[in-house]
Write a protein that holds these residues in place. Structure first.
Motif, PDB file in Angstrom:
ATOM      1  N   ARG A 183       0.836  -1.202   0.000  1.00  0.00           N
ATOM      2  CA  ARG A 183       0.000   0.000   0.000  1.00  0.00           C
ATOM      3  C   ARG A 183       0.875   1.258   0.000  1.00  0.00           C
ATOM      4  O   ARG A 183       0.564   2.237  -0.691  1.00  0.00           O
ATOM      5  N   ALA A 184       1.972   1.214   0.734  1.00  0.00           N
ATOM      6  CA  ALA A 184       2.880   2.365   0.772  1.00  0.00           C
ATOM      7  C   ALA A 184       3.535   2.595  -0.592  1.00  0.00           C
ATOM      8  O   ALA A 184       3.699   3.742  -1.027  1.00  0.00           O
ATOM      9  N   PHE A 185       3.898   1.514  -1.287  1.00  0.00           N
ATOM     10  CA  PHE A 185       4.480   1.654  -2.623  1.00  0.00           C
ATOM     11  C   PHE A 185       3.473   2.295  -3.577  1.00  0.00           C
ATOM     12  O   PHE A 185       3.818   3.190  -4.360  1.00  0.00           O
ATOM     13  N   LEU A 186       2.236   1.828  -3.521  1.00  0.00           N
ATOM     14  CA  LEU A 186       1.197   2.368  -4.402  1.00  0.00           C
ATOM     15  C   LEU A 186       0.929   3.839  -4.088  1.00  0.00           C
ATOM     16  O   LEU A 186       0.714   4.655  -4.999  1.00  0.00           O
ATOM     17  N   THR A 187       0.953   4.190  -2.813  1.00  0.00           N
ATOM     18  CA  THR A 187       0.763   5.586  -2.416  1.00  0.00           C
ATOM     19  C   THR A 187       1.873   6.466  -2.971  1.00  0.00           C
ATOM     20  O   THR A 187       1.632   7.591  -3.443  1.00  0.00           O
ATOM     21  N   ASP A 210      -8.115   4.555  -5.836  1.00  0.00           N
ATOM     22  CA  ASP A 210      -8.453   3.911  -4.566  1.00  0.00           C
ATOM     23  C   ASP A 210      -7.309   2.964  -4.182  1.00  0.00           C
ATOM     24  O   ASP A 210      -7.296   1.797  -4.556  1.00  0.00           O
ATOM     25  N   ILE A 211      -6.351   3.511  -3.455  1.00  0.00           N
ATOM     26  CA  ILE A 211      -5.139   2.762  -3.111  1.00  0.00           C
ATOM     27  C   ILE A 211      -5.466   1.531  -2.269  1.00  0.00           C
ATOM     28  O   ILE A 211      -4.924   0.444  -2.504  1.00  0.00           O
ATOM     29  N   ASP A 212      -6.341   1.680  -1.290  1.00  0.00           N
ATOM     30  CA  ASP A 212      -6.656   0.556  -0.407  1.00  0.00           C
ATOM     31  C   ASP A 212      -7.255  -0.612  -1.186  1.00  0.00           C
ATOM     32  O   ASP A 212      -6.865  -1.774  -0.996  1.00  0.00           O
ATOM     33  N   THR A 213      -8.201  -0.315  -2.058  1.00  0.00           N
ATOM     34  CA  THR A 213      -8.832  -1.376  -2.830  1.00  0.00           C
ATOM     35  C   THR A 213      -7.841  -2.030  -3.786  1.00  0.00           C
ATOM     36  O   THR A 213      -7.830  -3.258  -3.950  1.00  0.00           O
ATOM     37  N   LEU A 214      -6.977  -1.222  -4.408  1.00  0.00           N
ATOM     38  CA  LEU A 214      -5.982  -1.773  -5.334  1.00  0.00           C
ATOM     39  C   LEU A 214      -5.000  -2.667  -4.586  1.00  0.00           C
ATOM     40  O   LEU A 214      -4.671  -3.771  -5.049  1.00  0.00           O
ATOM     41  N   ALA A 215      -4.525  -2.215  -3.432  1.00  0.00           N
ATOM     42  CA  ALA A 215      -3.581  -3.024  -2.648  1.00  0.00           C
ATOM     43  C   ALA A 215      -4.223  -4.334  -2.211  1.00  0.00           C
ATOM     44  O   ALA A 215      -3.612  -5.406  -2.312  1.00  0.00           O
ATOM     45  N   GLU A 216      -5.454  -4.275  -1.735  1.00  0.00           N
ATOM     46  CA  GLU A 216      -6.142  -5.487  -1.300  1.00  0.00           C
ATOM     47  C   GLU A 216      -6.442  -6.402  -2.494  1.00  0.00           C
ATOM     48  O   GLU A 216      -6.367  -7.632  -2.381  1.00  0.00           O
ATOM     49  N   GLN A 247      -3.973   0.188 -15.502  1.00  0.00           N
ATOM     50  CA  GLN A 247      -5.257   0.873 -15.477  1.00  0.00           C
ATOM     51  C   GLN A 247      -5.243   2.014 -14.465  1.00  0.00           C
ATOM     52  O   GLN A 247      -5.774   3.104 -14.716  1.00  0.00           O
ATOM     53  N   ALA A 248      -4.623   1.779 -13.305  1.00  0.00           N
ATOM     54  CA  ALA A 248      -4.587   2.783 -12.254  1.00  0.00           C
ATOM     55  C   ALA A 248      -3.508   3.834 -12.495  1.00  0.00           C
ATOM     56  O   ALA A 248      -3.718   5.033 -12.221  1.00  0.00           O
ATOM     57  N   PHE A 249      -2.356   3.399 -13.002  1.00  0.00           N
ATOM     58  CA  PHE A 249      -1.197   4.276 -13.169  1.00  0.00           C
ATOM     59  C   PHE A 249      -0.630   4.147 -14.592  1.00  0.00           C
ATOM     60  O   PHE A 249       0.438   3.585 -14.773  1.00  0.00           O
ATOM     61  N   PRO A 250      -1.343   4.634 -15.596  1.00  0.00           N
ATOM     62  CA  PRO A 250      -0.922   4.389 -16.988  1.00  0.00           C
ATOM     63  C   PRO A 250       0.449   4.936 -17.349  1.00  0.00           C
ATOM     64  O   PRO A 250       1.136   4.351 -18.191  1.00  0.00           O
TER      65      PRO A 250
END
Length: 227
Positions: A164-168, A180-186, A221-224
């Motif tokens: 989650r920290a990496f995605l943030t 939605d970082i939480d949903t993507l991480a999960e 999709q989230a980070f093109p």
């Protein structure tokens, strides 16, 4: 009566100081034999569970497999529950070692660490199918599920928090909003654990690239701009 001094220790090949020395400066042979015996019991337990499941694995069966007495297994572990605890701790340690080596490799960007975390799980399954099979069985058996939660769940949550920290960080550096970082991480976490369960019960698919490809599709999709 004098209290005996603790045996001196020396670093092993990995820099650990786990092997005592004798008074002559040599590694303590009894300690080394004890370590080897413990590892042989753990390895045998893993193999038996992977091949036959949990219910049929007993201390006596393990002793027969290693060609020793039941007393030796009891001496090292005391009970089957303590042996299972040692197996789970061993599996957690092995996965954590691979995670530290791959995900926290120096010089990686946050995006590269996310991909490395996905590939870490995949490579662990490919390299050690019995280990993952045992982990899956421990998590799904009534005898051991609570033990698995107690030992493995804290680490799993820590890995999820790191992902989650990496995605943030990716979102912040790339200026991405409304992700939605939480949903993507999960979701990525579900992919990993789902792949482990699927591969365990469908071993012919163990070398599939579906986990890696699906994770990348979600990340693009989230980070093109970042993938």
């Amino acid at each position: 009566m004098k209290t005996p001094k603790a045996a001196p220790v020396v670093p092993d090949e990995d820099g650990e100081t786990s092997t005592p020395l004798t008074k002559t400066g040599r590694k303590d042979g009894r300690h080394l034999r004890g370590q080897a015996s413990v590892q042989r019991i753990i390895d045998t337990t893993i193999r038996l569970i992977a091949e036959e499941g949990i219910s049929g694995v007993t201390m006596q069966r393990i002793a027969r497999e290693i060609g020793s007495s039941n007393a030796l297994v009891v001496f090292h572990f005391g009970s089957k529950e303590k042996l299972f605890r040692a197996v789970l701790e061993y599996l957690n340690d092995q996965f954590d070692a691979l995670w530290q080596k791959t995900v926290w490799k120096p010089g990686l960007s946050a995006a590269e660490r996310v991909v490395a975390s996905i590939d870490c799980a995949r490579h662990f399954r490919i390299q050690h199918p019995d280990w993952v099979t045992v982990w899956v069985l421990f998590g799904g058996d009534r005898q051991t599920t609570q033990l698995d939660r107690m030992i493995s769940l804290p680490s799993d949550r820590a890995y999820l928090a790191q992902s989650r920290a990496f995605l943030t960080e990716i979102a912040r550096e790339g200026g991405y909003e409304n992700v939605d970082i939480d949903t993507l991480a999960e979701g990525l976490n579900y992919l990993v654990h789902g792949a482990w369960y699927w591969d365990t019960f469908n071993p012919d698919t163990v070398r599939s690239d579906a986990l890696h490809a699906t994770a990348l599709a979600l990340l693009r999709q989230a980070f093109p701009k970042s993938f």
